[in-house]
Scaffold this active site. Sequence first.
Site, short mmCIF file in Angstrom:
data_model
loop_
_atom_site.label_atom_id
_atom_site.label_comp_id
_atom_site.label_asym_id
_atom_site.label_seq_id
_atom_site.Cartn_x
_atom_site.Cartn_y
_atom_site.Cartn_z
N LYS A 162 0.85 -1.21 0.00
CA LYS A 162 0.00 0.00 0.00
C LYS A 162 0.88 1.25 0.00
O LYS A 162 0.62 2.20 -0.73
CB LYS A 162 -0.93 -0.01 1.23
CG LYS A 162 -2.05 -1.04 1.10
CD LYS A 162 -2.85 -1.23 2.40
CE LYS A 162 -3.85 -2.38 2.23
NZ LYS A 162 -4.64 -2.66 3.42
N GLN A 181 -4.65 -1.43 9.66
CA GLN A 181 -4.63 -2.74 9.03
C GLN A 181 -5.24 -3.80 9.95
O GLN A 181 -4.90 -3.89 11.13
CB GLN A 181 -3.16 -3.10 8.67
CG GLN A 181 -2.99 -4.39 7.90
CD GLN A 181 -3.59 -4.36 6.49
OE1 GLN A 181 -3.75 -3.30 5.88
NE2 GLN A 181 -3.93 -5.52 5.95
N ASP A 233 -11.07 3.12 4.35
CA ASP A 233 -11.56 1.74 4.26
C ASP A 233 -13.07 1.67 4.10
O ASP A 233 -13.61 0.62 3.73
CB ASP A 233 -11.20 0.99 5.57
CG ASP A 233 -9.93 0.16 5.44
OD1 ASP A 233 -9.69 -0.37 4.34
OD2 ASP A 233 -9.20 0.04 6.43
N1 GUN Z 1 -7.01 -6.58 6.08
C1 GUN Z 1 -7.38 -7.30 5.00
N2 GUN Z 1 -8.05 -6.50 4.12
C2 GUN Z 1 -8.11 -5.27 4.68
C3 GUN Z 1 -8.68 -4.04 4.25
O1 GUN Z 1 -9.27 -3.91 3.19
N3 GUN Z 1 -8.51 -2.98 5.11
C4 GUN Z 1 -7.88 -3.11 6.31
N4 GUN Z 1 -7.79 -2.04 7.07
N5 GUN Z 1 -7.35 -4.24 6.73
C5 GUN Z 1 -7.46 -5.32 5.91
#
Ligand code: GUN
Length: 281
Positions: A52, A96, A119
């Site tokens: 990311k 995350q 998110d």
């Molecule tokens: N862990 C797995 N997928 C995601 C996501 O889309 N956002 C976040 N914050 N954590 C994740």
Amino acid sequence: MILIDGKKTAGEIREELKKEIFQIKKENKKVPGLSVILIGDLAPSQIYVRMKEKAAIEVGLKSQIIKYPNDVEEKTVLDKINELNKNDNVSGILVQLPLPNHINKQKVIESISPLKDVDGFHPFNVGNLSSGNESIVPCTPLGCYLLIKKYEKNLSGKKAVIIGRSNLNGKPMTQLLLKENCTVTITHSKTKDLKRECLSADILVAAVGIPKLVKGDWIKKDSVVIDVGINKTDQGIVGDVDFEEVSKTAKAVTPVPGGVGPMTIACLLKNTIKCFKIVNF
Ligand code: GUN
């Protein structure tokens, strides 16, 4: 069979975003910024967060990773989020998941300002999405939706079947397809005769985390199949769909890797810019 190339589509989105960020910097003298909080040392989470950050920097966003050990106190995380909420240089905040058990996930999600919730997990955004209002849409279902729209222009009246009812994928995916006037069935571990449900699908989205669950004889001819699964097995990373079998019947299928994954990251960048615009335009 059409191979739905998520990597290529995500690359196109990122190129567009790069141009948009260049323009934003020129006109606003400000750079949209993404802050990612990573707690603990789970290997997949570390990999995703690094991906990311790399993608964010590559399109010209400011990016910051804030790391905490597994035993960090919940209050420390909530205080940091509060500080980021108030920081004008931070456009988007992502924590995350998964989180260690001693941290209340919902409390963390709700502490993020809905205007910086890249998110789309905050109840404000969840509520707006399910009411059909403008909202920040969770990155993975948004990525799936953009891929589906590319291969199925008119979704109205189509039968969509979603495997998995998570807040991250299944539920927001349902809302996006309902808004397109699909008839949506959401299935899960207690669904009776999953194969029969899948066989009725014009659009099938598998987001359940079971390696190669969806078989070739579960697929309606000429359907569009989106595989959200990323499962580590002895044969390497595989999806929730048996790609070899399913690709013989479906009209279009996403591969794993190279399908939904790159779209999730592209949509995170998209959401970060959207959050920047909400506050600054
Ligand atoms: N862990 C797995 N997928 C995601 C996501 O889309 N956002 C976040 N914050 N954590 C994740």
